[in-house]
Design an enzyme around this catalytic site. Sequence first.
Site, PDB file in Angstrom:
ATOM      1  N   HIS A 123       0.814  -1.211   0.000  1.00 36.65           N
ATOM      2  CA  HIS A 123       0.000   0.000   0.000  1.00 36.65           C
ATOM      3  C   HIS A 123       0.846   1.258   0.000  1.00 36.65           C
ATOM      4  O   HIS A 123       0.408   2.311  -0.461  1.00 36.65           O
ATOM      5  CB  HIS A 123      -0.937   0.016   1.213  1.00 36.65           C
ATOM      6  N   GLY A 124       2.035   1.179   0.556  1.00 37.68           N
ATOM      7  CA  GLY A 124       2.875   2.368   0.577  1.00 37.68           C
ATOM      8  C   GLY A 124       4.203   2.068   1.248  1.00 37.68           C
ATOM      9  O   GLY A 124       4.273   1.226   2.143  1.00 37.68           O
TER      10      GLY A 124
END
Lengths: 278, 522
Positions: free
Chosen positions: B342-343
């Site tokens: 996601h990041g």
Amino acid sequence: MQYTLLLTLTLAACFALQSLALRTSGGKTTKSESNFFSSVARIQTGQRGQAETLLLGSSITGRLPDRSAGFAGVANLGIDGGSAADTLRALDRGLIELPPRVIVEGNTLHRAAGQEPGEVARAMESGWFAVGREIPNLGATARPSAFLYSWLMERKHGGPGSGDTAALPTGSVPRIPAKNEAPPLEGADEELAEELAAILRRLESKGCRVTMVLLPPGADADSPKRRIPLAIACRAGVRWWDLTEGLPAGTVEFTDGVHMSPESASATLTSLLAQCAR
Amino acid sequence: MLFNSWEFLILLAVTFALYYAPWSRGRHGKAWQVTLALAASVVFYGWEDPRLIVLLALSAVGNSIATARIIQHKVAGDEAKVKRWTSLAVILNLALLAGFKYLPFLAGMLPFLPASWVEALKGIPLPIGISFYTFHGISMIVDVSRGEVTREGDALLSKGGRFAKGVRDIGFYLLFFPQLVAGPIVKAKQFWPQIAAKRIEDIPWKKVVRALVAGYFLKVFVADNLAEQTVLLTIGTAELSNSGPFFLLPLLYAYSLQIFADFAGYSLIAIGLAWMFGYRFPDNFNFPYLSTSITEFWRRWHMSLSAWLRDYLYIPLGGNRKGPGRTYVNLFLVMFLGGLWHGAEWKFALWGSLHGLALAVERLLGARRGEQRDERETGEQGEARRKQERRLAGPLVGSSSPGSSLPPRVSLLKKALAWFWTFHLVTLLWLTFLMPDIAHIRAFFEGALSGRTFLSGPPVFSLLFYGTAVVLYHAWGWLKEHREAVAAKLEGSSLEPVLHGIMLFLIVTNPGAPQGFIYFQF
């Protein structure tokens, strides 16, 4: 076929109900849950029809009543969470039609120092903003959430005051301050003052009468909330009025320490119109 | 380009009209439609920053070359070369992702790197949607090497014109605009067989309208309006710790509903748009806030990611075939990496790890309960129940909540408590997702536990006014799952166009300030 018919009928019924609600509320809602849409709604409705006096400022100004509450010719363009800087720039660029009189709330101008134009300023240049200005049902003031929120607010704080409210017992009047009264500024404050003073000069040269005001609850003498608007008024040579000067304590009521109650807001506007119309 | 922008609506209208133009029915119909959709996807992707197209083209051509080679060796029966090309292509896809997404993150952790290098690496921009099209690329490579993606004439893919067609089709799979920047992650084996000439009369309009109305409603009316309030959660640590629970908790609940409405709304729009062009995308959300366990939550939330992680990570790691200990480690590892996907920030790793931990704990507890019950149950009764559980097993982790033999009322109470616990745990974990850093999370708890009674109207109003839509949406999901006959009756009834009419009215008159989709940043 039946699906399309029912869909169309439902949409028509929804828009009819919305139009009715809009008509009942005098063409505008007082507040929505969103600062952004409350501000957009004021600017969109404020631009409909001819206004004699424009009120520019933040949510402090936003609480003041306007022509929908019996103050004929007054349009309120207060930007919640913002300041008058964005609407002054819009007036200067011709995005908003110039009225004979403009009252600028100075309390929150310091917020614009060193800042990019706010999201309301960007919105004013968009296509959907123009659509909402021309078609009331698509404007921010006709959002279903705004009807409900305004109704709840009015139940809590009461409805907007009326045009026959008595004025505040102010101990001062608007005056053009001397150039040497201008407080010294630095950096971003200085840049902002220079930019806005130039705008005010241009507006006055086009025949618009500008008054810079410090509304209740006012500000300390050393605070940028007072220094910046006073400096702008001095440099532009426009009228300056601190309404809190000589105002007996406790005269103005606030709902949260910053925003005026509906009665006080009406009294303040009555005072502003009485003095600024001269 | 955003799905909720005027530019997109114009692009969509033009592409749709040309896609089904009369000449699309000719001999070269498929070629026309695929090329046109590919061109529209390039415009869609490069609208804000045309430089990004170069990277996307590199990915498409690289994956096409690798795919052609793998097919060639597959046909020749040379499995060693298939494996070599597969590994190389997967590594290159991951390298592309790592270079843009994780290098700036890693650079900050390497003390021996000169400060100017760290600064330069941190300045690398994150190309929008890179996490999604890289996963599509890997899916293409792996499915081809497993023999799950084949077409007539694939053996000739490496020759001249066929290679060009291969690049075009693979490019189309990677770039097709409804799923390009935020999924759903469509596996190659699901998408590839669908590439064919399409006819306008085959469009399932009912499904299109349902998906688009629900999608835009969730995004424009619910998520964008809630976003205006939840942004207050990131204003600053001092402001958070100085506020109180009646201000912070409504905002946290609002964020929980906002992130669902934003991502589920996006996914529904993507699914509806794909239907318009004749393609079926997998469902991405199945009423996730009805879940009564974290395991169930991951069967209902971002299902295409769960399925991708299961197929290309969990199972290759050994899944649950190597004993309980290894299963728990695999679960944790998959969720940790899923979080990092996601990041490139520790907060996402923490979010994934906590979910992984919860999954492992649930599985452990489920296994213990299962053992205890197995001791009580014997013969056909137990076997029948185990069969039922295996049938219901989820995409990533299987069943963790064995059937209950409790009386109905106790069972209902237990389910309600399990739902309450799951919803609040998921909501609380969103804090790690939303907050910029740990200091903000700490400040949130300081404020939430302060006992101050300060109440702000707009967050509570927004939570109730816009959040109700998400609650009703899930109530509809509950009805579909537990009262199928009633739901089926309602779905085809005159209530549907009335509901769609109200939703359209609110989309037009009560939209939030346009916001980018939350998952675009990944």
